[in-house]
Motif scaffolding. Structure first.
Motif, short mmCIF file in Angstrom:
data_model
loop_
_atom_site.label_atom_id
_atom_site.label_comp_id
_atom_site.label_asym_id
_atom_site.label_seq_id
_atom_site.Cartn_x
_atom_site.Cartn_y
_atom_site.Cartn_z
N GLN A 36 0.84 -1.19 0.00
CA GLN A 36 0.00 0.00 0.00
C GLN A 36 0.88 1.24 0.00
OE1 GLN A 36 -2.61 0.59 3.40
NE2 GLN A 36 -4.08 1.65 2.11
N CYS A 37 0.59 2.13 -0.94
CA CYS A 37 1.36 3.37 -1.06
C CYS A 37 1.14 4.26 0.17
CB CYS A 37 0.93 4.11 -2.32
SG CYS A 37 1.69 5.74 -2.49
N PRO A 38 2.21 4.67 0.84
CA PRO A 38 2.08 5.54 2.01
C PRO A 38 1.65 6.96 1.65
CG PRO A 38 4.39 5.27 1.47
CD PRO A 38 3.61 4.37 0.54
N GLU A 39 1.73 7.30 0.37
CA GLU A 39 1.37 8.64 -0.07
C GLU A 39 -0.12 8.76 -0.37
OE1 GLU A 39 3.22 11.53 -0.55
OE2 GLU A 39 4.66 10.49 0.72
N CYS A 40 -0.65 7.82 -1.19
CA CYS A 40 -2.04 7.94 -1.62
C CYS A 40 -2.90 6.79 -1.14
CB CYS A 40 -2.11 8.05 -3.14
SG CYS A 40 -1.70 6.51 -3.98
N GLY A 41 -2.27 5.73 -0.57
CA GLY A 41 -3.05 4.61 -0.05
C GLY A 41 -3.44 3.60 -1.11
N GLU A 50 6.77 0.64 -7.93
CA GLU A 50 6.40 2.02 -7.69
C GLU A 50 4.88 2.16 -7.77
OE1 GLU A 50 8.53 3.90 -10.89
OE2 GLU A 50 6.74 4.02 -12.10
N CYS A 51 4.35 3.24 -7.20
CA CYS A 51 2.91 3.44 -7.18
C CYS A 51 2.41 3.88 -8.56
CB CYS A 51 2.55 4.48 -6.13
SG CYS A 51 0.78 4.83 -6.06
N ARG A 52 1.44 3.14 -9.07
CA ARG A 52 0.91 3.50 -10.39
C ARG A 52 -0.18 4.55 -10.28
NH1 ARG A 52 1.45 -2.26 -11.38
NH2 ARG A 52 3.17 -2.60 -12.79
N VAL A 53 -0.55 4.90 -9.04
CA VAL A 53 -1.59 5.90 -8.85
C VAL A 53 -1.00 7.30 -8.80
CG1 VAL A 53 -3.46 6.69 -7.36
CG2 VAL A 53 -3.02 4.23 -7.63
N CYS A 54 0.00 7.47 -7.92
CA CYS A 54 0.57 8.81 -7.76
C CYS A 54 2.03 8.87 -8.20
CB CYS A 54 0.44 9.27 -6.30
SG CYS A 54 1.53 8.39 -5.16
N GLY A 55 2.61 7.68 -8.54
CA GLY A 55 3.98 7.67 -9.01
C GLY A 55 5.02 7.62 -7.91
N TRP A 56 4.59 7.40 -6.66
CA TRP A 56 5.55 7.33 -5.55
C TRP A 56 6.50 6.16 -5.73
CZ3 TRP A 56 6.09 3.40 -1.82
CH2 TRP A 56 6.97 3.71 -0.78
N ASP A 57 7.78 6.41 -5.46
CA ASP A 57 8.81 5.40 -5.61
C ASP A 57 9.61 5.31 -4.31
OD1 ASP A 57 11.04 3.89 -6.19
OD2 ASP A 57 11.32 4.76 -8.17
ZN LIG Z 1 0.56 6.41 -4.46
#
Ligand SMILES: [Zn+2]
Length: 60
Positions: A36-41, A50-57
């Protein structure tokens, strides 16, 4: 100058605290066996790098 053991311990603790704040590594959260992305969940498979929703890496 004398080196008191108690003072050294105190400085060492402060040193660790400072380093901890500077080198803090953000990792994937865990939710239902998924990453689970810590940035957008957003939830991702284990293979996600990497997060495909917000691009967090996590390695950025
Ligand atoms: Zn994200």
């Amino acid at each position: 100058m004398s080196s008191a053991p108690s003072t050294s311990d105190g400085l060492f603790d402060e040193f660790l605290e400072d380093r901890g704040h500077e080198t803090e590594i953000v990792r994937w959260e865990r939710s239902y066996n998924k990453k689970q992305c810590p940035e957008c969940g957003g939830l991702h498979e284990e293979s996600a790098s990497e997060c495909r929703v917000c691009g967090w890496d996590p390695y950025a």
